[in-house]
Design an enzyme around this catalytic site. Structure first.
Site, PDB file in Angstrom:
ATOM      1  N   LYS A 264       0.865  -1.190   0.000  1.00  0.00           N
ATOM      2  CA  LYS A 264       0.000   0.000   0.000  1.00  0.00           C
ATOM      3  C   LYS A 264       0.895   1.231   0.000  1.00  0.00           C
ATOM      4  O   LYS A 264       1.712   1.408   0.901  1.00  0.00           O
ATOM      5  CB  LYS A 264      -0.918   0.003   1.233  1.00  0.00           C
ATOM      6  CG  LYS A 264      -1.671   1.329   1.444  1.00  0.00           C
ATOM      7  CD  LYS A 264      -2.648   1.283   2.619  1.00  0.00           C
ATOM      8  CE  LYS A 264      -3.244   2.659   2.909  1.00  0.00           C
ATOM      9  NZ  LYS A 264      -4.200   2.646   4.040  1.00  0.00           N
ATOM     10  N   ASP A 269      -2.585  10.252   3.318  1.00  0.00           N
ATOM     11  CA  ASP A 269      -3.976   9.849   3.508  1.00  0.00           C
ATOM     12  C   ASP A 269      -4.711  10.905   4.324  1.00  0.00           C
ATOM     13  O   ASP A 269      -4.646  10.910   5.553  1.00  0.00           O
ATOM     14  CB  ASP A 269      -4.052   8.481   4.201  1.00  0.00           C
ATOM     15  CG  ASP A 269      -5.491   8.002   4.353  1.00  0.00           C
ATOM     16  OD1 ASP A 269      -6.387   8.603   3.723  1.00  0.00           O
ATOM     17  OD2 ASP A 269      -5.709   7.011   5.082  1.00  0.00           O
ATOM     18  N   LYS A 276     -10.385  12.984   7.412  1.00  0.00           N
ATOM     19  CA  LYS A 276      -9.994  12.649   8.775  1.00  0.00           C
ATOM     20  C   LYS A 276     -10.037  13.910   9.636  1.00  0.00           C
ATOM     21  O   LYS A 276      -9.653  14.978   9.167  1.00  0.00           O
ATOM     22  CB  LYS A 276      -8.555  12.114   8.807  1.00  0.00           C
ATOM     23  CG  LYS A 276      -8.370  10.711   8.295  1.00  0.00           C
ATOM     24  CD  LYS A 276      -6.913  10.290   8.413  1.00  0.00           C
ATOM     25  CE  LYS A 276      -6.656   8.962   7.722  1.00  0.00           C
ATOM     26  NZ  LYS A 276      -7.318   7.824   8.351  1.00  0.00           N
ATOM     27  N   ASP A 287       1.536   6.517   5.320  1.00  0.00           N
ATOM     28  CA  ASP A 287       0.586   5.548   4.763  1.00  0.00           C
ATOM     29  C   ASP A 287       1.119   4.837   3.506  1.00  0.00           C
ATOM     30  O   ASP A 287       0.403   4.076   2.873  1.00  0.00           O
ATOM     31  CB  ASP A 287      -0.749   6.256   4.476  1.00  0.00           C
ATOM     32  CG  ASP A 287      -1.947   5.344   4.709  1.00  0.00           C
ATOM     33  OD1 ASP A 287      -1.802   4.333   5.408  1.00  0.00           O
ATOM     34  OD2 ASP A 287      -3.034   5.670   4.184  1.00  0.00           O
ATOM     35  N   ASP A 346     -12.157   7.111   3.185  1.00  0.00           N
ATOM     36  CA  ASP A 346     -10.977   6.885   4.028  1.00  0.00           C
ATOM     37  C   ASP A 346     -10.590   5.407   4.060  1.00  0.00           C
ATOM     38  O   ASP A 346      -9.521   5.057   4.551  1.00  0.00           O
ATOM     39  CB  ASP A 346     -11.243   7.424   5.438  1.00  0.00           C
ATOM     40  CG  ASP A 346      -9.969   7.641   6.250  1.00  0.00           C
ATOM     41  OD1 ASP A 346      -8.872   7.592   5.647  1.00  0.00           O
ATOM     42  OD2 ASP A 346     -10.076   7.843   7.467  1.00  0.00           O
ATOM     43  N   GLU A 348      -9.393   3.676   1.753  1.00  0.00           N
ATOM     44  CA  GLU A 348      -8.822   3.745   0.405  1.00  0.00           C
ATOM     45  C   GLU A 348      -7.747   2.691   0.154  1.00  0.00           C
ATOM     46  O   GLU A 348      -7.524   2.289  -0.977  1.00  0.00           O
ATOM     47  CB  GLU A 348      -8.237   5.146   0.163  1.00  0.00           C
ATOM     48  CG  GLU A 348      -6.811   5.380   0.690  1.00  0.00           C
ATOM     49  CD  GLU A 348      -6.670   5.268   2.203  1.00  0.00           C
ATOM     50  OE1 GLU A 348      -7.687   5.420   2.889  1.00  0.00           O
ATOM     51  OE2 GLU A 348      -5.554   5.019   2.683  1.00  0.00           O
ATOM     52  N   ARG A 350      -7.594  -0.467   0.828  1.00  0.00           N
ATOM     53  CA  ARG A 350      -8.109  -1.722   0.265  1.00  0.00           C
ATOM     54  C   ARG A 350      -8.459  -1.572  -1.207  1.00  0.00           C
ATOM     55  O   ARG A 350      -8.421  -2.530  -1.968  1.00  0.00           O
ATOM     56  CB  ARG A 350      -9.293  -2.206   1.113  1.00  0.00           C
ATOM     57  CG  ARG A 350     -10.485  -1.298   1.118  1.00  0.00           C
ATOM     58  CD  ARG A 350     -11.462  -1.619   2.248  1.00  0.00           C
ATOM     59  NE  ARG A 350     -10.975  -1.145   3.541  1.00  0.00           N
ATOM     60  CZ  ARG A 350     -11.600  -1.344   4.700  1.00  0.00           C
ATOM     61  NH1 ARG A 350     -12.717  -2.046   4.751  1.00  0.00           N
ATOM     62  NH2 ARG A 350     -11.090  -0.872   5.828  1.00  0.00           N
TER      63      ARG A 350
HETATM   64  N1  BES Z   1      -4.351   4.693   6.683  1.00  0.00           N
HETATM   65  C1  BES Z   1      -5.490   4.416   7.475  1.00  0.00           C
HETATM   66  C2  BES Z   1      -5.206   3.427   8.613  1.00  0.00           C
HETATM   67  C3  BES Z   1      -4.226   3.857   9.671  1.00  0.00           C
HETATM   68  C4  BES Z   1      -4.672   4.310  10.888  1.00  0.00           C
HETATM   69  C5  BES Z   1      -2.861   3.741   9.468  1.00  0.00           C
HETATM   70  C6  BES Z   1      -3.767   4.667  11.874  1.00  0.00           C
HETATM   71  C7  BES Z   1      -1.963   4.118  10.455  1.00  0.00           C
HETATM   72  C8  BES Z   1      -2.411   4.562  11.658  1.00  0.00           C
HETATM   73  C9  BES Z   1      -6.584   3.819   6.609  1.00  0.00           C
HETATM   74  O1  BES Z   1      -6.613   4.237   5.282  1.00  0.00           O
HETATM   75  C10 BES Z   1      -7.893   4.209   7.185  1.00  0.00           C
HETATM   76  O2  BES Z   1      -8.180   5.366   7.206  1.00  0.00           O
HETATM   77  N2  BES Z   1      -8.680   3.227   7.638  1.00  0.00           N
HETATM   78  C11 BES Z   1      -9.957   3.465   8.217  1.00  0.00           C
HETATM   79  C12 BES Z   1     -10.940   2.479   7.626  1.00  0.00           C
HETATM   80  C13 BES Z   1     -12.378   2.761   7.965  1.00  0.00           C
HETATM   81  C14 BES Z   1     -12.819   4.043   7.317  1.00  0.00           C
HETATM   82  C15 BES Z   1     -13.224   1.600   7.490  1.00  0.00           C
HETATM   83  C16 BES Z   1      -9.824   3.283   9.716  1.00  0.00           C
HETATM   84  O3  BES Z   1      -9.089   2.395  10.152  1.00  0.00           O
HETATM   85  O4  BES Z   1     -10.420   4.067  10.448  1.00  0.00           O
HETATM   86 ZN    ZN Z   2      -4.816   4.840   4.509  1.00  0.00          ZN
HETATM   87 MN    MN Z   3      -7.646   6.076   5.026  1.00  0.00          MN
END
Ligand code: BES
Ligand code: ZN
Ligand code: MN
Length: 502
Positions: A264, A269, A276, A287, A346, A348, A350
């Site tokens: 990834k 992000d 966010k 990220d 968010d 993204e 996946r």
């Molecule tokens: N890049 C984030 C996940 C992340 C969180 C990485 C903290 C490093 C530290 C990812 O893209 C994300 O935002 N995931 C969301 C998914 C949700 C919207 C289903 C999450 O984990 O909140």
């Molecule tokens: Zn992310």
């Molecule tokens: Mn994200």
């Protein structure tokens, strides 16, 4: 860049800025670890007692500096704690050696050369000390005034090893390759997003490809649109800097197996339209840690000339909100042909990984391992220090876990419960990019599984916890990018080359 050497000199006679010795917690106070004998002699055998007087106990992370007596060439002795001393006859734990060497190297930032007189009887000890020292010597100073932060320790000279022994030499070579490449990943992660966008990242891979004889292909936004990479295009659409899919291949003539590593690579992000909140985006330059790990692991594999083919797929995009961005409710047609309703922009990672996994599957590798800072849920589940491993094959998941542990990376197996699959059903498209909140890390894994080719062995490493360390440095772990998963991927490549895996 820090240099690693194996020295034939004794610890006491090596000309250096400092000599590092190990001190462990014994039942009756601190105990010197093997390797320190010649230094101890110069103290008339009173080094352990002297350290105790100075308050040293041998605890992990502990550093005691003292002036060297006559008879030791280096002016300073640095005693690092190793934690509990092992049982009589047993060697020191590899992670204890890595961490102690890391602490010493960090303490010696700014010095030119240090003798590491830690227990180095076995090749595994040499590898652990070398790896820990090179990782601990890391400093990210690219954005600081030249006379600001101290540069890293210049040379790590391990004493007590056997420089002419094949096993010891190979161990030092592995430590050097892994050390420099984990640090490459850290540099990429620490580079702010205004200087590392998908185009710049791809250019780094092209340059390394030339240097190390790797085949590199870069799909730009036009090629991605033409190729039907709806996930990568959909995520990258909101940004002024366009997405890329990079294929980087290392091949070996004697290889009988091919691994595919998928990373990834979200260079920033913001969350996109599902923005966010403040407090959750300050570290999101990290990220792309999965893509950095894949890139670095392949270069390390090439440096070591391992007899395995490894193809890396870096899914690079910047996730930004704008008038052109994908909206919650939009439907993307993915590279695999499946349609995805984007309920949350968010989620993204996946989406870009789905396209890369489907594309990687077309080449029918013997196994695919993807690495991603995928979910906050995995951080909640496992904490900061370890990544989660999910797989469509229980045996492979265990093998990845075992390899990670041996390389000194903490991780834990996580399930992919079929019952959670329906939580990301969509009324509009084939699936949605978000499911239930509970078990969010597993749901992300289940989503990825949908895009892995039929019959292909696959593991998914969610490194959202360990990728970026916000606390104070410890052991060989610096603040910022850690290079999580590089050592595990190189370990998998080596085990595959040696016929121990797949
Ligand atoms: N890049 C984030 C996940 C992340 C969180 C990485 C903290 C490093 C530290 C990812 O893209 C994300 O935002 N995931 C969301 C998914 C949700 C919207 C289903 C999450 O984990 O909140
Ligand atoms: Zn992310
Ligand atoms: Mn994200």
């Amino acid at each position: 860049m820090t240099v690693l050497t194996l020295s034939t000199s004794s610890a006491a006679s090596l000309r250096a800025d400092a000599v590092v010795v190990g001190v462990a917690k014994g039942p009756k106070g601190p105990r010197l670890a093997p390797g320190a004998e010649t230094v101890d002699s110069a103290f008339d055998g009173r080094l352990a007692a002297t350290l105790e007087t100075l308050g040293a106990a041998g605890a992990e992370g502990e550093v005691t500096k003292l002036p060297a007596p006559a008879g030791v060439k280096a002016p300073v002795v640095v005693a690092v704690g190793l934690g509990e001393a092992p049982e009589d006859g047993a060697g020191y734990d590899a992670e204890a050696l890595r961490r102690a060497a890391g602490v010493a190297a960090r303490t010696l930032a700014g010095a030119k050369k240090a003798a590491f007189a830690l227990p180095a009887a076995e090749a595994a000890d040499v590898e652990a000390i070398g790896t820990g020292a090179l990782l601990g010597a890391y400093a990210f100073t690219a954005y600081q005034a030249k006379d600001g932060g101290k540069g890293p320790l210049g040379e790590v000279a391990i004493t007590g090893a056997k420089p002419r022994d094949k096993g010891h030499k190979a161990a030092a070579e592995r430590a050097a390759a892994v050390g420099v490449e984990v640090n490459r990943a850290r540099d990429l992660i620490n580079t702010p997003s205004n200087d590392l966008d998908p185009t710049a990242f791809a250019a780094e891979v092209v340059a390394a490809g030339r240097e190390f004889g790797l085949k590199v292909e870069v799909l730009d936004e036009k090629a991605l649109a033409k190729g039907g990479y709806g996930g990568i295009i959909g995520v990258g659409k909101g940004s002024a800097t366009p997405p890329r899919l990079v294929r980087v291949a290392y091949t070996h003539t004697a290889a009988t197996r091919t691994l595919a590593f998928v990373g990834k690579g979200i260079t920033y992000d913001s969350g996109g339209i599902s923005l966010k909140p403040a407090g959750h985006n300050e570290t999101m330059k990290c990220d792309m840690s999965g893509a950095a790990a894949v890139f670095a692991a392949i270069v390390a594999t090439a440096r070591l000339g391992l007899a395995v083919n490894v193809t890396g797929w870096l899914a690079l995009a910047e996730n930004m909100p704008s008038g052109r961005a994908t909206r919650p409710g939009d439907v993307l047609r993915m590279y695999s042909g499946k349609t995805v309703e984007v309920l949350n922009t968010d989620a993204e990672g996946r989406l870009v990984l789905a396209d890369a996994l489907a594309r990687a599957s077309e080449e029918a590798p013997d196994a695919i391992v993807d690495v991603a800072t995928l979910t906050g849920a995995m951080v909640l589940a496992l904490g900061e220090g370890r990544f989660g491993i999910m797989s469509n094959d229980d045996g492979f998941r265990s093998a990845v876990h075992t390899a990670a542990l041996a390389e000194g990376e903490d991780s834990w197996p996580m399930p992919l419960p079929a019952a959670l699959r329906k939580t990301f059903d969509s009324p509009t498209a084939d699936i949605a990019n978000m499911g239930a909140r509970m078990g969010g890390g597993l749901i992300a894994g289940l989503f990825l599984k949908e895009f892995v080719g039929e019959g292909i062995t696959w593991a998914h490493l969610d490194i959202a916890g360990p990728a970026f360390h916000e606390g104070a440095p410890f052991g060989y772990t610096p603040k910022g990018g850690t290079g999580s998963a590089v050592r595990t991927l190189v370990g998998l490549a080596r085990r595959t080359a040696e016929g121990e895996l797949l």
